[in-house]
Design a protein around this motif. Structure first.
Motif, PDB file in Angstrom:
ATOM      1  N   LYS A   3      44.184 -34.051 -24.742  1.00 47.04           N
ATOM      2  CA  LYS A   3      43.230 -33.006 -24.370  1.00 47.04           C
ATOM      3  C   LYS A   3      41.837 -33.499 -24.619  1.00 47.04           C
ATOM      4  O   LYS A   3      41.596 -34.229 -25.765  1.00 47.04           O
ATOM      5  N   LYS A   4      40.668 -33.106 -24.045  1.00 48.93           N
ATOM      6  CA  LYS A   4      39.330 -33.476 -24.148  1.00 48.93           C
ATOM      7  C   LYS A   4      38.556 -32.309 -24.158  1.00 48.93           C
ATOM      8  O   LYS A   4      38.680 -31.432 -23.114  1.00 48.93           O
ATOM      9  N   TYR A   5      37.640 -32.228 -24.744  1.00 44.87           N
ATOM     10  CA  TYR A   5      36.756 -31.114 -24.825  1.00 44.87           C
ATOM     11  C   TYR A   5      35.273 -31.766 -24.886  1.00 44.87           C
ATOM     12  O   TYR A   5      34.956 -32.441 -25.535  1.00 44.87           O
ATOM     13  N   ALA A  39      40.983 -23.759 -19.753  1.00 41.55           N
ATOM     14  CA  ALA A  39      39.718 -24.188 -19.167  1.00 41.55           C
ATOM     15  C   ALA A  39      38.717 -22.900 -18.964  1.00 41.55           C
ATOM     16  O   ALA A  39      37.543 -23.102 -19.395  1.00 41.55           O
ATOM     17  N   ALA A  48      33.576 -28.074 -21.490  1.00 39.12           N
ATOM     18  CA  ALA A  48      34.422 -28.348 -20.227  1.00 39.12           C
ATOM     19  C   ALA A  48      35.603 -29.225 -20.840  1.00 39.12           C
ATOM     20  O   ALA A  48      35.696 -30.024 -21.598  1.00 39.12           O
ATOM     21  N   TYR A  49      36.586 -28.243 -20.453  1.00 39.97           N
ATOM     22  CA  TYR A  49      38.201 -28.617 -21.212  1.00 39.97           C
ATOM     23  C   TYR A  49      39.136 -29.477 -20.047  1.00 39.97           C
ATOM     24  O   TYR A  49      39.032 -29.082 -18.754  1.00 39.97           O
ATOM     25  N   THR A  50      39.732 -30.630 -20.214  1.00 40.33           N
ATOM     26  CA  THR A  50      40.658 -31.308 -19.497  1.00 40.33           C
ATOM     27  C   THR A  50      41.914 -31.833 -20.353  1.00 40.33           C
ATOM     28  O   THR A  50      41.750 -31.904 -21.231  1.00 40.33           O
ATOM     29  N   GLU A  51      43.078 -31.841 -19.530  1.00 43.16           N
ATOM     30  CA  GLU A  51      44.103 -32.393 -20.182  1.00 43.16           C
ATOM     31  C   GLU A  51      44.467 -33.550 -19.112  1.00 43.16           C
ATOM     32  O   GLU A  51      44.499 -33.376 -17.854  1.00 43.16           O
ATOM     33  N   GLU A  52      45.061 -34.438 -19.872  1.00 46.06           N
ATOM     34  CA  GLU A  52      45.499 -35.661 -18.965  1.00 46.06           C
ATOM     35  C   GLU A  52      46.839 -36.101 -19.447  1.00 46.06           C
ATOM     36  O   GLU A  52      47.206 -35.926 -20.729  1.00 46.06           O
TER      37      GLU A  52
END
Length: 103
Positions: A3-5, A39, A48-52
């Motif tokens: 998770k990245k914020y 998101a 801005a929220y992303t998942e990898e």
């Protein structure tokens, strides 16, 4: 899942840390992150929220993991070999386990 914020030109790797940054910057407190539509939840807060997906472990780690699992399978069936060696069982009784151990 990684998770990245992204908030205030910084990347945070945990919900806790981005919450701290929002509190420090805006003195804003808010509810828990939902299980779905994350998101959209974070977008309302200017994040801005992303998942990898997690990266594949290196080949060495995969090999070590496989060796560990195979050794565990052998340990779990050691009792069969001991029973046969002591004459308490015969190979016909445990033919499937013996075949598995051989492979």
């Amino acid at each position: 899942m990684i998770k990245k914020y992204f908030y205030d030109e910084n990347i945070y790797r945990s919900e806790y840390h981005v919450r701290q940054a929002i509190w420090k910057q805006e003195r804003k407190a808010f509810g828990k992150e939902p299980k779905e539509n994350k998101a959209e939840f974070w977008e309302k807060l200017g994040v801005a929220y992303t998942e990898e997906p997690d990266p594949e472990p290196p080949a060495q780690v995969q090999a070590e993991r496989e060796i560990f699992l195979l050794k565990a399978q052998l340990r779990e069936t050691d009792y069969v070999v001991i029973k046969i060696a002591e004459g308490a069982a015969n190979t016909e009784e445990y033919s499937e386990v013996i075949t598995q151990r051989e492979s």
